[in-house]
Design a protein around this motif. Structure first.
Motif, PDB file in Angstrom:
ATOM      1  N   TRP A  21     -42.579  41.791  45.392  1.00  0.00           N
ATOM      2  CA  TRP A  21     -43.311  43.355  45.017  1.00  0.00           C
ATOM      3  C   TRP A  21     -42.156  44.322  44.498  1.00  0.00           C
ATOM      4  CZ3 TRP A  21     -45.408  38.648  44.283  1.00  0.00           C
ATOM      5  CH2 TRP A  21     -46.468  37.587  45.442  1.00  0.00           C
ATOM      6  N   ARG A  23     -41.809  45.974  42.186  1.00  0.00           N
ATOM      7  CA  ARG A  23     -42.521  46.811  40.830  1.00  0.00           C
ATOM      8  C   ARG A  23     -43.739  46.781  41.815  1.00  0.00           C
ATOM      9  NH1 ARG A  23     -39.798  43.228  37.999  1.00  0.00           N
ATOM     10  NH2 ARG A  23     -41.579  42.294  37.502  1.00  0.00           N
ATOM     11  N   SER A  24     -44.471  46.828  42.775  1.00  0.00           N
ATOM     12  CA  SER A  24     -45.872  47.645  43.144  1.00  0.00           C
ATOM     13  C   SER A  24     -45.885  47.810  44.738  1.00  0.00           C
ATOM     14  CB  SER A  24     -46.455  45.447  42.220  1.00  0.00           C
ATOM     15  OG  SER A  24     -47.237  44.982  43.153  1.00  0.00           O
ATOM     16  N   SER A 145     -46.942  37.801  37.951  1.00  0.00           N
ATOM     17  CA  SER A 145     -47.322  38.995  36.896  1.00  0.00           C
ATOM     18  C   SER A 145     -46.442  39.570  37.630  1.00  0.00           C
ATOM     19  CB  SER A 145     -48.517  39.633  36.837  1.00  0.00           C
ATOM     20  OG  SER A 145     -49.165  39.171  37.773  1.00  0.00           O
ATOM     21  N   ASP A 146     -46.210  40.094  39.384  1.00  0.00           N
ATOM     22  CA  ASP A 146     -46.536  40.977  40.090  1.00  0.00           C
ATOM     23  C   ASP A 146     -44.585  40.389  41.119  1.00  0.00           C
ATOM     24  OD1 ASP A 146     -47.737  42.557  39.317  1.00  0.00           O
ATOM     25  OD2 ASP A 146     -49.516  41.999  41.143  1.00  0.00           O
ATOM     26  N   CYS A 147     -44.674  39.047  40.638  1.00  0.00           N
ATOM     27  CA  CYS A 147     -43.519  38.636  41.277  1.00  0.00           C
ATOM     28  C   CYS A 147     -41.958  38.819  40.841  1.00  0.00           C
ATOM     29  CB  CYS A 147     -43.469  37.043  41.599  1.00  0.00           C
ATOM     30  SG  CYS A 147     -42.263  36.267  42.641  1.00  0.00           S
ATOM     31  N   THR A 148     -41.072  39.190  41.664  1.00  0.00           N
ATOM     32  CA  THR A 148     -39.938  40.230  41.185  1.00  0.00           C
ATOM     33  C   THR A 148     -38.655  38.870  41.836  1.00  0.00           C
ATOM     34  OG1 THR A 148     -40.021  41.715  42.918  1.00  0.00           O
ATOM     35  CG2 THR A 148     -40.197  42.595  40.767  1.00  0.00           C
ATOM     36  N   CYS A 168     -46.214  31.034  42.758  1.00  0.00           N
ATOM     37  CA  CYS A 168     -46.490  31.485  42.316  1.00  0.00           C
ATOM     38  C   CYS A 168     -46.693  30.362  41.218  1.00  0.00           C
ATOM     39  CB  CYS A 168     -45.477  32.162  41.616  1.00  0.00           C
ATOM     40  SG  CYS A 168     -44.537  34.063  42.382  1.00  0.00           S
TER      41      CYS A 168
END
Length: 193
Positions: A21, A23-24, A145-148, A168
């Motif tokens: 995550w 980005r979050s 959506s949040d997985c990087t 995911c």
């Protein structure tokens, strides 16, 4: 149960995936030398890396971030990120380290010998191999959506979207199903009379 997953198709990307995550929530899976030891064992890079300490953990995390930065910058459609020269130097330096020494006994059992230097050398060489090959064009970021998490799409169609179905893909499919059911319910209740 382990927090580590190996779904990317490359050891360098599996290492990059030990920070979730990005980005979050910024979840760090390599949060201790013991976690690093567990990842090394599960990645099957060396059988016993010997004593690991905070310095070893820091070295592996720095290489991980350089690998992630380079691969991200070189994904199709990405602009080159700043800092890639430092990242490239770090990966090249690590690639000069020795590789794990493989041995096999008469029964065919494999032994992988080495320590943290050999782990760094193997991961860095895998990153260089990926970045200099045609597989970099098939490397993607998960559509979660949040997985990087990054992975190499080796599917025949080239249409893989998820780092892994368990991680995911199933979550997204379940959310899409719930949304469709909700829309169907609202259409049904709105058309009654």
């Amino acid at each position: 149960m382990s927090d580590f997953v190996f779904v990317s198709g490359r050891s360098c990307l599996d290492l990059a995936g030990t920070k979730l995550w990005r980005r979050s929530a910024h979840t760090e899976l390599l949060d201790s030398p013991d976690a690093l030891r567990q990842w090394i064992a599960e990645a099957e890079l060396v059988d016993d890396p010997g004593h690991l300490d905070g310095h070893d953990l820091d070295r592996v995390r720095r290489l991980r971030e350089s690998v992630y930065g380079l691969v991200w910058a070189w994904l199709p459609g990405q602009e080159a990120a700043t800092g890639t020269e430092e990242d490239l130097a770090r990966v090249n330096d690590a690639a000069r380290l020795p590789l794990p020494k493989l041995q096999m006994n008469a029964q065919g059992a494999l032994t992988r010998l080495g320590g943290v230097d050999e782990v760094l050398g193997a991961v860095a060489r895998d990153a260089i191999d990926l970045l200099s090959s045609r597989h970099i064009r098939r490397t993607k970021e998960c559509a979660g959506s949040d997985c990087t998490r990054l992975f190499v799409d080796l599917s025949r169609s080239g249409a893989r979207r998820w780092c892994g179905m368990a991680e995911c893909g199933n979550k997204r499919k379940a959310a899409d199903y719930r949304q469709r059911k909700k829309q169907q319910t609202s259409k049904t209740s709105g058309s009654g009379g």
